[in-house]
Scaffold this motif. Sequence first.
Motif, PDB file in Angstrom:
ATOM      1  N   THR A  28       0.796  -1.227   0.000  1.00 23.92           N
ATOM      2  CA  THR A  28       0.000   0.000   0.000  1.00 23.92           C
ATOM      3  C   THR A  28       0.829   1.278   0.000  1.00 23.92           C
ATOM      4  OG1 THR A  28      -1.713  -1.177   1.255  1.00 23.92           O
ATOM      5  CG2 THR A  28      -1.860   1.233   1.185  1.00 23.92           C
ATOM      6  N   GLN A 130       3.812   6.745  -0.753  1.00 22.17           N
ATOM      7  CA  GLN A 130       2.371   6.883  -0.911  1.00 22.17           C
ATOM      8  C   GLN A 130       1.637   6.966   0.424  1.00 22.17           C
ATOM      9  OE1 GLN A 130       0.758   4.064  -3.852  1.00 22.17           O
ATOM     10  NE2 GLN A 130       2.852   3.746  -4.561  1.00 22.17           N
ATOM     11  N   GLY A 131       2.338   7.418   1.476  1.00 24.25           N
ATOM     12  CA  GLY A 131       1.672   7.565   2.750  1.00 24.25           C
ATOM     13  C   GLY A 131       2.637   7.584   3.913  1.00 24.25           C
ATOM     14  N   THR A 144      -1.526   5.788   7.174  1.00 25.37           N
ATOM     15  CA  THR A 144      -2.377   6.599   6.311  1.00 25.37           C
ATOM     16  C   THR A 144      -1.821   6.572   4.904  1.00 25.37           C
ATOM     17  OG1 THR A 144      -2.917   8.080   8.160  1.00 25.37           O
ATOM     18  CG2 THR A 144      -3.341   8.889   5.925  1.00 25.37           C
ATOM     19  N   SER A 145      -2.664   6.275   3.945  1.00 26.29           N
ATOM     20  CA  SER A 145      -2.276   6.317   2.539  1.00 26.29           C
ATOM     21  C   SER A 145      -3.069   7.410   1.842  1.00 26.29           C
ATOM     22  CB  SER A 145      -2.531   4.961   1.864  1.00 26.29           C
ATOM     23  OG  SER A 145      -3.926   4.735   1.741  1.00 26.29           O
ATOM     24  N   ASP A 146      -2.910   7.506   0.537  1.00 24.91           N
ATOM     25  CA  ASP A 146      -3.642   8.515  -0.225  1.00 24.91           C
ATOM     26  C   ASP A 146      -5.148   8.274  -0.176  1.00 24.91           C
ATOM     27  OD1 ASP A 146      -1.223   9.603  -0.894  1.00 24.91           O
ATOM     28  OD2 ASP A 146      -1.066   8.534  -2.801  1.00 24.91           O
ATOM     29  N   GLU A 147      -5.548   7.021   0.083  1.00 24.21           N
ATOM     30  CA  GLU A 147      -6.966   6.679  -0.010  1.00 24.21           C
ATOM     31  C   GLU A 147      -7.606   6.255   1.308  1.00 24.21           C
ATOM     32  OE1 GLU A 147      -7.204   3.663  -2.958  1.00 24.21           O
ATOM     33  OE2 GLU A 147      -6.685   5.001  -4.613  1.00 24.21           O
ATOM     34  N   GLU A 148      -6.824   5.896   2.330  1.00 23.89           N
ATOM     35  CA  GLU A 148      -7.425   5.404   3.563  1.00 23.89           C
ATOM     36  C   GLU A 148      -6.517   5.633   4.755  1.00 23.89           C
ATOM     37  OE1 GLU A 148      -7.721   1.074   3.782  1.00 23.89           O
ATOM     38  OE2 GLU A 148      -6.457   0.956   1.984  1.00 23.89           O
ATOM     39  N   SER A 149      -7.101   5.475   5.951  1.00 20.62           N
ATOM     40  CA  SER A 149      -6.365   5.619   7.202  1.00 20.62           C
ATOM     41  C   SER A 149      -6.822   4.516   8.149  1.00 20.62           C
ATOM     42  CB  SER A 149      -6.631   6.992   7.812  1.00 20.62           C
ATOM     43  OG  SER A 149      -5.943   7.139   9.029  1.00 20.62           O
ATOM     44  N   ASN A 150      -5.870   3.869   8.833  1.00 17.92           N
ATOM     45  CA  ASN A 150      -6.208   2.732   9.671  1.00 17.92           C
ATOM     46  C   ASN A 150      -5.421   2.715  10.973  1.00 17.92           C
ATOM     47  OD1 ASN A 150      -8.022   0.618   8.170  1.00 17.92           O
ATOM     48  ND2 ASN A 150      -6.613   1.406   6.622  1.00 17.92           N
TER      49      ASN A 150
END
Length: 205
Positions: A28, A130-131, A144-150
């Motif tokens: 990711t 990418q994050g 955290t990535s460009d599309e989601e956070s966990n």
Amino acid sequence: EQGAVIIPEFPLRYQPATLRLREILATTLGRMVRLRVAVPLWTSLLPDVGQLAHLLDWCQSFIAGSPRDVQAIPTEPASTDKDRVKITFDVGTRGTAPHQIEVLLDLTAAPDGENRAESHLPLCQITAEQGTAKVISSNELHWTSDEESNDERLTADRSATEVLLDHFARRVLGGLIPTPDFDDLRRAQEFAAAVNAVRDPSRHA
């Protein structure tokens, strides 16, 4: 020479958060660019002897590169020991362009921007292509990535000791699973000596 299997105990390599972070970077977040380590916060996870060597082995094995430069970055001009050390790693694998990763060891305080009174200060912070990611504890991380956070809590995963013993047993039975050896231990000790030398040159003249 006698065919004995001897594996140095480097538990940080097998912490649940470390193993999961490897997966996240591969799937990711992409290639690591920068790693910032709050050294004092790791001490509860490490044996009393050779703590810095253990942590540097983790950095070197996690990055899978060779240290190119070790440089002290003092934050207190009157301090004898330097508060931060920057290490530049050369990283390159077959079929990919070589690149560098900057590792900043903070030897005295929590990373900038974090409240020291918090109970969940990150052990380290990773910047990737990418994050970003933060390791909070041996089995907890935030990424955290460009599309989601966990936020992930890996309490059901095997402990580092269980993983290390499993790898040891596989090697004894003739498996080819990679494990640390005496060369890794020697490199970690030499690496720690190099870091300490730039922190206080007068003690290593």
